[in-house]
Design a protein around this motif. Structure first.
Motif, PDB file in Angstrom:
ATOM      1  N   GLU A  12      10.265  -9.396  -5.147  1.00 27.58           N
ATOM      2  CA  GLU A  12      10.775  -8.048  -5.383  1.00 27.58           C
ATOM      3  C   GLU A  12      10.806  -7.733  -6.881  1.00 27.58           C
ATOM      4  O   GLU A  12      10.447  -6.633  -7.292  1.00 27.58           O
ATOM      5  N   LYS A  13      11.213  -8.698  -7.697  1.00 31.54           N
ATOM      6  CA  LYS A  13      11.231  -8.486  -9.150  1.00 31.54           C
ATOM      7  C   LYS A  13       9.818  -8.258  -9.685  1.00 31.54           C
ATOM      8  O   LYS A  13       9.593  -7.393 -10.531  1.00 31.54           O
ATOM      9  N   ILE A  14       8.872  -9.042  -9.189  1.00 31.13           N
ATOM     10  CA  ILE A  14       7.469  -8.870  -9.591  1.00 31.13           C
ATOM     11  C   ILE A  14       6.978  -7.489  -9.167  1.00 31.13           C
ATOM     12  O   ILE A  14       6.290  -6.798  -9.926  1.00 31.13           O
ATOM     13  N   SER A  15       7.351  -7.054  -7.961  1.00 33.20           N
ATOM     14  CA  SER A  15       6.941  -5.743  -7.450  1.00 33.20           C
ATOM     15  C   SER A  15       7.509  -4.609  -8.282  1.00 33.20           C
ATOM     16  O   SER A  15       6.807  -3.636  -8.587  1.00 33.20           O
ATOM     17  N   ILE A  16       8.774  -4.719  -8.667  1.00 37.05           N
ATOM     18  CA  ILE A  16       9.399  -3.692  -9.500  1.00 37.05           C
ATOM     19  C   ILE A  16       8.672  -3.581 -10.834  1.00 37.05           C
ATOM     20  O   ILE A  16       8.349  -2.481 -11.294  1.00 37.05           O
ATOM     21  N   GLY A  36      18.374  -0.333   9.178  1.00 38.63           N
ATOM     22  CA  GLY A  36      17.564  -1.305   8.468  1.00 38.63           C
ATOM     23  C   GLY A  36      17.729  -1.233   6.965  1.00 38.63           C
ATOM     24  O   GLY A  36      18.689  -0.655   6.456  1.00 38.63           O
ATOM     25  N   GLU A  37      16.765  -1.818   6.281  1.00 34.92           N
ATOM     26  CA  GLU A  37      16.788  -1.884   4.825  1.00 34.92           C
ATOM     27  C   GLU A  37      15.404  -1.546   4.289  1.00 34.92           C
ATOM     28  O   GLU A  37      14.389  -1.866   4.901  1.00 34.92           O
ATOM     29  N   ILE A  38      15.396  -0.899   3.137  1.00 25.78           N
ATOM     30  CA  ILE A  38      14.148  -0.633   2.436  1.00 25.78           C
ATOM     31  C   ILE A  38      14.219  -1.402   1.126  1.00 25.78           C
ATOM     32  O   ILE A  38      15.175  -1.268   0.367  1.00 25.78           O
ATOM     33  N   ASP A  39      13.211  -2.230   0.883  1.00 26.17           N
ATOM     34  CA  ASP A  39      13.225  -3.091  -0.298  1.00 26.17           C
ATOM     35  C   ASP A  39      13.255  -2.286  -1.592  1.00 26.17           C
ATOM     36  O   ASP A  39      14.058  -2.552  -2.469  1.00 26.17           O
ATOM     37  N   ILE A  40      12.343  -1.322  -1.719  1.00 26.22           N
ATOM     38  CA  ILE A  40      12.260  -0.528  -2.944  1.00 26.22           C
ATOM     39  C   ILE A  40      12.004   0.935  -2.570  1.00 26.22           C
ATOM     40  O   ILE A  40      11.140   1.233  -1.743  1.00 26.22           O
ATOM     41  N   ILE A  41      12.750   1.814  -3.208  1.00 26.16           N
ATOM     42  CA  ILE A  41      12.487   3.248  -3.120  1.00 26.16           C
ATOM     43  C   ILE A  41      12.100   3.684  -4.523  1.00 26.16           C
ATOM     44  O   ILE A  41      12.839   3.463  -5.480  1.00 26.16           O
ATOM     45  N   ALA A  42      10.906   4.269  -4.623  1.00 28.35           N
ATOM     46  CA  ALA A  42      10.386   4.654  -5.934  1.00 28.35           C
ATOM     47  C   ALA A  42       9.790   6.050  -5.851  1.00 28.35           C
ATOM     48  O   ALA A  42       9.626   6.604  -4.759  1.00 28.35           O
ATOM     49  N   ARG A  43       9.466   6.574  -7.016  1.00 26.85           N
ATOM     50  CA  ARG A  43       8.774   7.859  -7.079  1.00 26.85           C
ATOM     51  C   ARG A  43       7.483   7.685  -7.854  1.00 26.85           C
ATOM     52  O   ARG A  43       7.455   7.036  -8.892  1.00 26.85           O
ATOM     53  N   GLU A  44       6.444   8.255  -7.295  1.00 19.36           N
ATOM     54  CA  GLU A  44       5.167   8.346  -7.989  1.00 19.36           C
ATOM     55  C   GLU A  44       4.903   9.834  -8.163  1.00 19.36           C
ATOM     56  O   GLU A  44       4.577  10.513  -7.189  1.00 19.36           O
ATOM     57  N   ASP A  45       5.127  10.318  -9.342  1.00 22.10           N
ATOM     58  CA  ASP A  45       5.110  11.758  -9.612  1.00 22.10           C
ATOM     59  C   ASP A  45       6.149  12.421  -8.709  1.00 22.10           C
ATOM     60  O   ASP A  45       7.310  12.083  -8.774  1.00 22.10           O
ATOM     61  N   ILE A  47       6.189  12.265  -5.359  1.00 22.81           N
ATOM     62  CA  ILE A  47       6.160  11.642  -4.030  1.00 22.81           C
ATOM     63  C   ILE A  47       7.180  10.514  -3.972  1.00 22.81           C
ATOM     64  O   ILE A  47       7.190   9.619  -4.824  1.00 22.81           O
ATOM     65  N   TRP A  48       8.037  10.561  -2.954  1.00 25.04           N
ATOM     66  CA  TRP A  48       8.950   9.449  -2.692  1.00 25.04           C
ATOM     67  C   TRP A  48       8.161   8.361  -1.980  1.00 25.04           C
ATOM     68  O   TRP A  48       7.424   8.641  -1.023  1.00 25.04           O
ATOM     69  N   VAL A  49       8.300   7.114  -2.441  1.00 30.65           N
ATOM     70  CA  VAL A  49       7.556   5.994  -1.871  1.00 30.65           C
ATOM     71  C   VAL A  49       8.558   4.947  -1.398  1.00 30.65           C
ATOM     72  O   VAL A  49       9.367   4.448  -2.182  1.00 30.65           O
ATOM     73  N   PHE A  50       8.500   4.638  -0.105  1.00 29.38           N
ATOM     74  CA  PHE A  50       9.365   3.637   0.504  1.00 29.38           C
ATOM     75  C   PHE A  50       8.528   2.373   0.678  1.00 29.38           C
ATOM     76  O   PHE A  50       7.486   2.397   1.335  1.00 29.38           O
ATOM     77  N   ILE A  51       8.988   1.285   0.058  1.00 31.85           N
ATOM     78  CA  ILE A  51       8.137   0.107  -0.083  1.00 31.85           C
ATOM     79  C   ILE A  51       8.766  -1.117   0.558  1.00 31.85           C
ATOM     80  O   ILE A  51       9.915  -1.472   0.277  1.00 31.85           O
ATOM     81  N   GLU A  52       7.989  -1.765   1.394  1.00 31.35           N
ATOM     82  CA  GLU A  52       8.348  -3.058   1.976  1.00 31.35           C
ATOM     83  C   GLU A  52       7.602  -4.123   1.178  1.00 31.35           C
ATOM     84  O   GLU A  52       6.376  -4.038   0.996  1.00 31.35           O
ATOM     85  N   VAL A  53       8.332  -5.111   0.682  1.00 32.45           N
ATOM     86  CA  VAL A  53       7.732  -6.187  -0.104  1.00 32.45           C
ATOM     87  C   VAL A  53       7.663  -7.442   0.760  1.00 32.45           C
ATOM     88  O   VAL A  53       8.653  -7.842   1.373  1.00 32.45           O
ATOM     89  N   LYS A  54       6.494  -8.047   0.803  1.00 29.98           N
ATOM     90  CA  LYS A  54       6.295  -9.304   1.521  1.00 29.98           C
ATOM     91  C   LYS A  54       5.739 -10.320   0.536  1.00 29.98           C
ATOM     92  O   LYS A  54       4.669 -10.111  -0.046  1.00 29.98           O
ATOM     93  N   THR A  55       6.478 -11.396   0.344  1.00 24.81           N
ATOM     94  CA  THR A  55       6.085 -12.418  -0.625  1.00 24.81           C
ATOM     95  C   THR A  55       5.688 -13.687   0.111  1.00 24.81           C
ATOM     96  O   THR A  55       6.381 -14.126   1.031  1.00 24.81           O
ATOM     97  N   ARG A  56       4.592 -14.277  -0.311  1.00 29.02           N
ATOM     98  CA  ARG A  56       4.070 -15.492   0.305  1.00 29.02           C
ATOM     99  C   ARG A  56       3.652 -16.480  -0.780  1.00 29.02           C
ATOM    100  O   ARG A  56       3.279 -16.089  -1.884  1.00 29.02           O
ATOM    101  N   ILE A  99       3.212  -0.965   1.425  1.00 31.48           N
ATOM    102  CA  ILE A  99       3.543  -2.390   1.485  1.00 31.48           C
ATOM    103  C   ILE A  99       3.014  -3.024   0.206  1.00 31.48           C
ATOM    104  O   ILE A  99       1.885  -2.748  -0.214  1.00 31.48           O
ATOM    105  N   ILE A 100       3.844  -3.852  -0.403  1.00 29.77           N
ATOM    106  CA  ILE A 100       3.367  -4.654  -1.529  1.00 29.77           C
ATOM    107  C   ILE A 100       3.414  -6.109  -1.094  1.00 29.77           C
ATOM    108  O   ILE A 100       4.465  -6.626  -0.714  1.00 29.77           O
ATOM    109  N   GLU A 101       2.244  -6.729  -1.123  1.00 30.41           N
ATOM    110  CA  GLU A 101       2.150  -8.165  -0.853  1.00 30.41           C
ATOM    111  C   GLU A 101       2.143  -8.878  -2.199  1.00 30.41           C
ATOM    112  O   GLU A 101       1.384  -8.503  -3.097  1.00 30.41           O
ATOM    113  N   VAL A 102       2.998  -9.879  -2.324  1.00 26.54           N
ATOM    114  CA  VAL A 102       3.025 -10.693  -3.534  1.00 26.54           C
ATOM    115  C   VAL A 102       2.697 -12.125  -3.114  1.00 26.54           C
ATOM    116  O   VAL A 102       3.351 -12.676  -2.217  1.00 26.54           O
TER     117      VAL A 102
END
Length: 119
Positions: A12-16, A36-45, A47-56, A99-102
């Motif tokens: 999540e820190k890497i994704s941020i 539920g839970e949303i890992d990261i809520i961000a804005r791109e210009d 647009i609201w972006v709801f992001i699920e982070v999956k780390t492997r 989705i952000i895969e790390v």
């Protein structure tokens, strides 16, 4: 703290950092609602972006995106809808789900950002 949780927190820190480096403005992390839970809520210009982070640490058990089931997507959608309705009453809101895969291996990280996943 469990090993999986440590790896997830690192992802999540890497994704941020990745998001901020790429022009996103991170608004919230680990947003919780009864559905539920949303890992990261961000804005791109605008647009609201709801992001699920999956780390492997490997792809032995599949890719991160493969673990985001229909049930998980439904929970994220309900949580995102609650967030938007409560705060912005749906006035001219554009949003999407990413989705952000790390992948972390030998202290190196690779980020795969998958935009606009269908919920």
């Amino acid at each position: 703290m469990r090993s999986k949780q440590v790896i997830g927190d690192k992802g999540e820190k890497i994704s941020i950092q990745y998001l901020e480096d790429n022009g996103f403005r991170v608004e919230e992390t680990n947003y919780r609602f009864k559905h539920g839970e949303i890992d990261i809520i961000a804005r791109e210009d605008d647009i609201w972006v709801f992001i699920e982070v999956k780390t492997r640490t490997s792809t032995k058990y599949g890719y991160g995106k493969d673990c985001v089931t229909k049930h998980k997507k439904d929970m994220i959608k309900k949580t995102a809808m609650y967030f938007l309705q409560k705060r912005y009453e749906w006035v001219n809101i554009s949003w999407r789900f990413d989705i952000i895969e790390v992948y972390i291996n030998n202290n190196k990280a690779f980020v795969n950002h998958i935009k606009n996943i269908v919920l």
